[in-house]
Design a protein around this motif. Structure first.
Motif, mmCIF file in Angstrom:
data_model
loop_
_atom_site.group_PDB
_atom_site.id
_atom_site.type_symbol
_atom_site.label_atom_id
_atom_site.label_comp_id
_atom_site.label_asym_id
_atom_site.label_seq_id
_atom_site.Cartn_x
_atom_site.Cartn_y
_atom_site.Cartn_z
ATOM 1 N N GLN A 1 0.863 -1.185 0.000
ATOM 2 C CA GLN A 1 0.000 0.000 0.000
ATOM 3 C C GLN A 1 0.900 1.235 0.000
ATOM 4 O O GLN A 1 1.707 1.416 0.901
ATOM 5 C CB GLN A 1 -0.923 0.022 1.222
ATOM 6 N N ASP A 2 0.732 2.068 -1.018
ATOM 7 C CA ASP A 2 1.520 3.294 -1.066
ATOM 8 C C ASP A 2 0.587 4.502 -0.998
ATOM 9 O O ASP A 2 -0.631 4.356 -0.882
ATOM 10 C CB ASP A 2 2.434 3.333 -2.301
ATOM 11 N N ALA A 3 1.145 5.677 -1.057
ATOM 12 C CA ALA A 3 0.365 6.914 -0.907
ATOM 13 C C ALA A 3 -0.744 7.004 -1.958
ATOM 14 O O ALA A 3 -1.858 7.441 -1.655
ATOM 15 C CB ALA A 3 1.276 8.127 -0.984
ATOM 16 N N ASP A 4 -0.460 6.587 -3.191
ATOM 17 C CA ASP A 4 -1.482 6.640 -4.240
ATOM 18 C C ASP A 4 -2.659 5.725 -3.921
ATOM 19 O O ASP A 4 -3.812 6.081 -4.171
ATOM 20 C CB ASP A 4 -0.888 6.263 -5.604
ATOM 21 N N HIS A 5 -2.388 4.561 -3.363
ATOM 22 C CA HIS A 5 -3.472 3.644 -3.012
ATOM 23 C C HIS A 5 -4.315 4.208 -1.864
ATOM 24 O O HIS A 5 -5.534 4.060 -1.857
ATOM 25 C CB HIS A 5 -2.915 2.272 -2.644
ATOM 26 N N ARG A 6 -3.682 4.845 -0.895
ATOM 27 C CA ARG A 6 -4.439 5.449 0.205
ATOM 28 C C ARG A 6 -5.381 6.530 -0.322
ATOM 29 O O ARG A 6 -6.508 6.668 0.138
ATOM 30 C CB ARG A 6 -3.497 6.039 1.244
ATOM 31 N N LYS A 7 -4.905 7.300 -1.322
ATOM 32 C CA LYS A 7 -5.761 8.338 -1.926
ATOM 33 C C LYS A 7 -6.955 7.715 -2.633
ATOM 34 O O LYS A 7 -8.059 8.256 -2.592
ATOM 35 C CB LYS A 7 -4.959 9.182 -2.917
ATOM 36 N N LEU A 8 -6.740 6.578 -3.298
ATOM 37 C CA LEU A 8 -7.825 5.921 -4.033
ATOM 38 C C LEU A 8 -8.997 5.547 -3.128
ATOM 39 O O LEU A 8 -10.144 5.611 -3.541
ATOM 40 C CB LEU A 8 -7.320 4.661 -4.740
ATOM 41 N N VAL A 9 -8.702 5.151 -1.914
ATOM 42 C CA VAL A 9 -9.777 4.704 -1.027
ATOM 43 C C VAL A 9 -10.285 5.808 -0.101
ATOM 44 O O VAL A 9 -11.181 5.571 0.700
ATOM 45 C CB VAL A 9 -9.367 3.474 -0.192
ATOM 46 N N SER A 10 -9.758 7.002 -0.213
ATOM 47 C CA SER A 10 -10.183 8.073 0.692
ATOM 48 C C SER A 10 -11.677 8.372 0.582
ATOM 49 O O SER A 10 -12.306 8.783 1.552
ATOM 50 C CB SER A 10 -9.359 9.339 0.460
ATOM 51 N N SER A 11 -12.285 8.131 -0.580
ATOM 52 C CA SER A 11 -13.718 8.386 -0.730
ATOM 53 C C SER A 11 -14.568 7.415 0.079
ATOM 54 O O SER A 11 -15.756 7.659 0.283
ATOM 55 C CB SER A 11 -14.120 8.322 -2.206
ATOM 56 N N LEU A 12 -13.995 6.355 0.577
ATOM 57 C CA LEU A 12 -14.759 5.394 1.367
ATOM 58 C C LEU A 12 -15.086 5.905 2.765
ATOM 59 O O LEU A 12 -15.882 5.298 3.478
ATOM 60 C CB LEU A 12 -14.005 4.066 1.461
ATOM 61 N N SER A 13 -14.509 7.032 3.139
ATOM 62 C CA SER A 13 -14.822 7.588 4.459
ATOM 63 C C SER A 13 -16.305 7.911 4.588
ATOM 64 O O SER A 13 -16.840 7.907 5.686
ATOM 65 C CB SER A 13 -13.971 8.822 4.731
ATOM 66 N N GLN A 14 -16.985 8.146 3.472
ATOM 67 C CA GLN A 14 -18.435 8.400 3.521
ATOM 68 C C GLN A 14 -19.205 7.185 4.044
ATOM 69 O O GLN A 14 -20.357 7.307 4.447
ATOM 70 C CB GLN A 14 -18.947 8.810 2.145
ATOM 71 N N TYR A 15 -18.576 6.018 4.035
ATOM 72 C CA TYR A 15 -19.201 4.796 4.552
ATOM 73 C C TYR A 15 -18.590 4.389 5.888
ATOM 74 O O TYR A 15 -18.633 3.220 6.268
ATOM 75 C CB TYR A 15 -19.033 3.651 3.544
ATOM 76 N N SER A 16 -17.990 5.348 6.587
ATOM 77 C CA SER A 16 -17.331 5.121 7.881
ATOM 78 C C SER A 16 -16.165 4.148 7.755
ATOM 79 O O SER A 16 -15.886 3.379 8.671
ATOM 80 C CB SER A 16 -18.333 4.606 8.918
ATOM 81 N N MET A 17 -15.485 4.168 6.611
ATOM 82 C CA MET A 17 -14.317 3.318 6.406
ATOM 83 C C MET A 17 -13.088 4.199 6.269
ATOM 84 O O MET A 17 -13.113 5.178 5.539
ATOM 85 C CB MET A 17 -14.497 2.464 5.145
ATOM 86 N N GLN A 18 -12.040 3.833 6.983
ATOM 87 C CA GLN A 18 -10.787 4.564 6.921
ATOM 88 C C GLN A 18 -9.686 3.599 6.493
ATOM 89 O O GLN A 18 -9.661 2.454 6.936
ATOM 90 C CB GLN A 18 -10.437 5.151 8.292
ATOM 91 N N PRO A 19 -8.755 4.060 5.653
ATOM 92 C CA PRO A 19 -7.660 3.169 5.259
ATOM 93 C C PRO A 19 -6.762 2.846 6.445
ATOM 94 O O PRO A 19 -6.530 3.690 7.308
ATOM 95 C CB PRO A 19 -6.899 3.970 4.199
ATOM 96 N N LEU A 20 -6.310 1.597 6.509
ATOM 97 C CA LEU A 20 -5.324 1.228 7.519
ATOM 98 C C LEU A 20 -4.036 1.977 7.218
ATOM 99 O O LEU A 20 -3.635 2.084 6.065
ATOM 100 C CB LEU A 20 -5.057 -0.271 7.492
ATOM 101 N N GLN A 21 -3.399 2.461 8.232
ATOM 102 C CA GLN A 21 -2.191 3.253 8.054
ATOM 103 C C GLN A 21 -0.943 2.378 8.120
ATOM 104 O O GLN A 21 -0.059 2.575 8.946
ATOM 105 C CB GLN A 21 -2.147 4.373 9.091
ATOM 106 N N TYR A 22 -0.894 1.379 7.246
ATOM 107 C CA TYR A 22 0.278 0.521 7.130
ATOM 108 C C TYR A 22 0.808 0.594 5.713
ATOM 109 O O TYR A 22 0.057 0.785 4.761
ATOM 110 C CB TYR A 22 -0.060 -0.934 7.482
ATOM 111 N N ASP A 23 2.103 0.407 5.586
ATOM 112 C CA ASP A 23 2.724 0.400 4.264
ATOM 113 C C ASP A 23 2.602 -0.960 3.599
ATOM 114 O O ASP A 23 2.669 -1.076 2.384
ATOM 115 C CB ASP A 23 4.203 0.783 4.367
#
Length: 192
Positions: free
Chosen positions: A75-97
């Motif tokens: 998981q890199d910075a670009d992948h974390r950005k891709l899933v940022s829109s999921l916060s609308q469903y109360s989902m946050q990306p795991l902060q692991y590399d």
């Protein structure tokens, strides 16, 4: 309160019915989450993990004799950005590399492998592990089993198929969110 539809739900896939919905795969799955060491570039860390670290992992002790599958989840910075829109469903990306995933026949086999890792001069004795991962923060581990619902088995892990894409019960035409053209890929179609 328990879900009121637990016993009254009408199943489209009878093999998922309460009391029958287990397709537990015949291996344990181990997930080891970690972050790169501070000061290392993301590009270097992922490349090192894919090459040097992977080779050492496969070579140490009895290596692959003690597990059936080894997968690296990057998981890199670009992948974390891709899933940022999921916060609308109360989902946050795991902060692991990254996450190392192993399948083993049983816990004893995997514990033998981990003992080999930690007794390894190349991985631990020469501090490769410490130079590559953030050992101050530590790693997080999950151990459990896969209950395969949809998709084919993993041959090397000797599992059983779930519901396959060719199953005629799977709706393929014009219902639900498929029509809305949702995409996590920013270069794809715009979201509604």
């Amino acid at each position: 309160m328990e879900c009121p539809s637990h016993l009254t739900h009408q199943f489209s896939f009878e093999e998922l019915a309460v009391g029958q919905g287990s397709n537990q795969q015949p291996y344990i799955r181990i997930l080891i989450f970690f972050n790169k060491k501070n000061g290392l570039s993301e590009a270097f860390s992922h490349e090192h993990w894919k090459s040097v670290f992977a080779d050492l992992t496969m070579s140490v002790g009895n290596g692959a004799k003690n597990f059936r599958r080894y997968v690296q989840f990057h998981q890199d910075a670009d992948h974390r950005k891709l899933v940022s829109s999921l916060s609308q469903y109360s989902m946050q990306p795991l902060q692991y590399d990254g996450c190392d995933e192993f399948h083993a026949e049983n816990a004893d086999q995997f514990l033998r492998f981990m003992a080999d890792i930690h007794n390894s001069k190349e991985l631990v004795g020469e501090c490769i592990w410490h130079r590559f991962t953030d050992v101050d923060e530590g790693m997080r581990v999950m151990v459990g089993y896969d209950n395969l619902i949809y998709g084919s088995n993993i041959a090397t892990s000797e599992g059983c198929d779930g519901i396959l894409p060719s199953d005629p019960r799977i709706a393929r035409n014009g219902s639900g969110s498929d029509e809305k053209n949702f995409s996590l890929n920013k270069s794809g179609p715009e979201r509604d």
